[in-house]
Design an enzyme around this catalytic site. Structure first.
Site, mmCIF file in Angstrom:
data_model
loop_
_atom_site.group_PDB
_atom_site.id
_atom_site.type_symbol
_atom_site.label_atom_id
_atom_site.label_comp_id
_atom_site.label_asym_id
_atom_site.label_seq_id
_atom_site.Cartn_x
_atom_site.Cartn_y
_atom_site.Cartn_z
ATOM 1 N N HIS A 126 -10.562 -5.317 -2.483
ATOM 2 C CA HIS A 126 -9.237 -5.633 -1.942
ATOM 3 C C HIS A 126 -9.338 -5.897 -0.449
ATOM 4 C CE1 HIS A 126 -9.895 -1.283 -1.761
ATOM 5 N NE2 HIS A 126 -9.194 -1.313 -0.644
ATOM 6 N N ASP A 178 0.852 -1.192 0.000
ATOM 7 C CA ASP A 178 0.000 0.000 0.000
ATOM 8 C C ASP A 178 0.891 1.246 0.000
ATOM 9 O OD1 ASP A 178 -1.776 2.157 0.956
ATOM 10 O OD2 ASP A 178 -3.194 0.566 1.375
ATOM 11 N N ILE A 179 0.640 2.193 -0.913
ATOM 12 C CA ILE A 179 1.510 3.389 -0.952
ATOM 13 C C ILE A 179 1.095 4.463 0.062
ATOM 14 C CG2 ILE A 179 2.530 3.268 -3.257
ATOM 15 C CD1 ILE A 179 0.363 5.399 -4.066
ATOM 16 N N HIS A 189 -7.043 -5.449 2.978
ATOM 17 C CA HIS A 189 -5.844 -4.881 3.588
ATOM 18 C C HIS A 189 -5.198 -5.929 4.488
ATOM 19 C CE1 HIS A 189 -6.792 -0.534 2.816
ATOM 20 N NE2 HIS A 189 -8.011 -1.026 2.714
ATOM 21 N N GLN A 196 -14.269 3.088 2.230
ATOM 22 C CA GLN A 196 -13.643 2.512 1.031
ATOM 23 C C GLN A 196 -13.278 3.656 0.084
ATOM 24 O OE1 GLN A 196 -16.088 -0.022 -1.503
ATOM 25 N NE2 GLN A 196 -14.294 -1.062 -2.342
HETATM 26 P P1 DGP Z 1 -9.701 1.542 0.855
HETATM 27 O O1 DGP Z 1 -9.755 2.923 1.439
HETATM 28 O O2 DGP Z 1 -10.116 0.438 1.848
HETATM 29 O O3 DGP Z 1 -10.450 1.475 -0.449
HETATM 30 O O4 DGP Z 1 -8.152 1.253 0.538
HETATM 31 C C1 DGP Z 1 -7.499 1.704 -0.607
HETATM 32 C C2 DGP Z 1 -6.021 1.662 -0.320
HETATM 33 O O5 DGP Z 1 -5.343 1.749 -1.567
HETATM 34 C C3 DGP Z 1 -5.503 2.831 0.524
HETATM 35 O O6 DGP Z 1 -4.956 2.306 1.741
HETATM 36 C C4 DGP Z 1 -4.427 3.475 -0.307
HETATM 37 C C5 DGP Z 1 -4.136 2.468 -1.384
HETATM 38 N N1 DGP Z 1 -3.816 3.048 -2.675
HETATM 39 C C6 DGP Z 1 -4.503 4.032 -3.331
HETATM 40 N N2 DGP Z 1 -3.929 4.302 -4.505
HETATM 41 C C7 DGP Z 1 -2.859 3.451 -4.619
HETATM 42 C C8 DGP Z 1 -1.873 3.247 -5.637
HETATM 43 O O7 DGP Z 1 -1.842 3.899 -6.684
HETATM 44 N N3 DGP Z 1 -0.935 2.278 -5.385
HETATM 45 C C9 DGP Z 1 -0.927 1.544 -4.237
HETATM 46 N N4 DGP Z 1 0.036 0.629 -4.092
HETATM 47 N N5 DGP Z 1 -1.846 1.707 -3.262
HETATM 48 C C10 DGP Z 1 -2.802 2.656 -3.456
#
Ligand code: DGP
Length: 142
Positions: free
Chosen positions: A104, A35-36, A106, A98
């Site tokens: 997805h 997660d970034i 976590h 979300q």
């Molecule tokens: P949620 O809020 O439960 O939908 O989680 C989405 C997650 O995705 C959040 O923790 C940040 C992560 N995220 C968003 N954009 C990117 C991206 O471009 N790359 C990666 N690796 N993670 C991302």
């Protein structure tokens, strides 16, 4: 097998390889990557390759595959960081915070003192730290 996709979805772009990720796992149905915007160090995501927004849309067998990938990543994160606990969290809809409507799970390492609220406020992570953790967790993927 062709997956449903959404050209505007960030996770579909990662699945397609048009934007990069720190990949931990890749199979026919799922992908996992760091997660970034990590809520804690070692925060990773298990993601369906197909675009289904929520648990209510995704076929049950694909949800099972995403859960299996989350288990594999969780074992590697546990081996790498030995946290005091790990939350597997899956959000559906804005009320559940979300932010990416592409299913997805976590994989979130936890410590008793981290005071992490379940609706944490995402902020950009340190890419060098994420890269280093990616290498350590990847080495424990088994
Ligand atoms: P949620 O809020 O439960 O939908 O989680 C989405 C997650 O995705 C959040 O923790 C940040 C992560 N995220 C968003 N954009 C990117 C991206 O471009 N790359 C990666 N690796 N993670 C991302």
């Amino acid at each position: 097998m062709a997956h449903p996709t959404d050209p505007n979805c960030i996770f579909c772009k990662i699945v397609a390889g048009t934007i990069p990720c720190f990949r931990l796992h890749d199979d026919a149905q799922t992908i996992a990557f760091m997660d970034i915007n990590p809520a804690n160090e070692g925060h990773a995501l298990s993601v369906a390759k197909g675009h289904w927004p929520t648990v209510h849309d995704i076929p049950a067998d694909v949800l099972g595959a995403v859960a299996q990938t989350a288990q594999r990543v969780s074992k590697a994160v546990h081996k790498t960081l030995n946290p005091e606990g790990i939350n597997l969290i899956q959000a559906n809809g804005p009320g559940a915070a979300q932010s990416v409507p592409h299913l997805h799970i976590h994989v979130l390492p936890r410590w008793k003192t981290d005071n992490l609220a379940i609706n944490w406020h995402p902020s950009p992570g340190d890419m060098a730290k994420i890269k280093a953790l990616h290498e350590r967790i990847l080495a424990n993927m088994g």
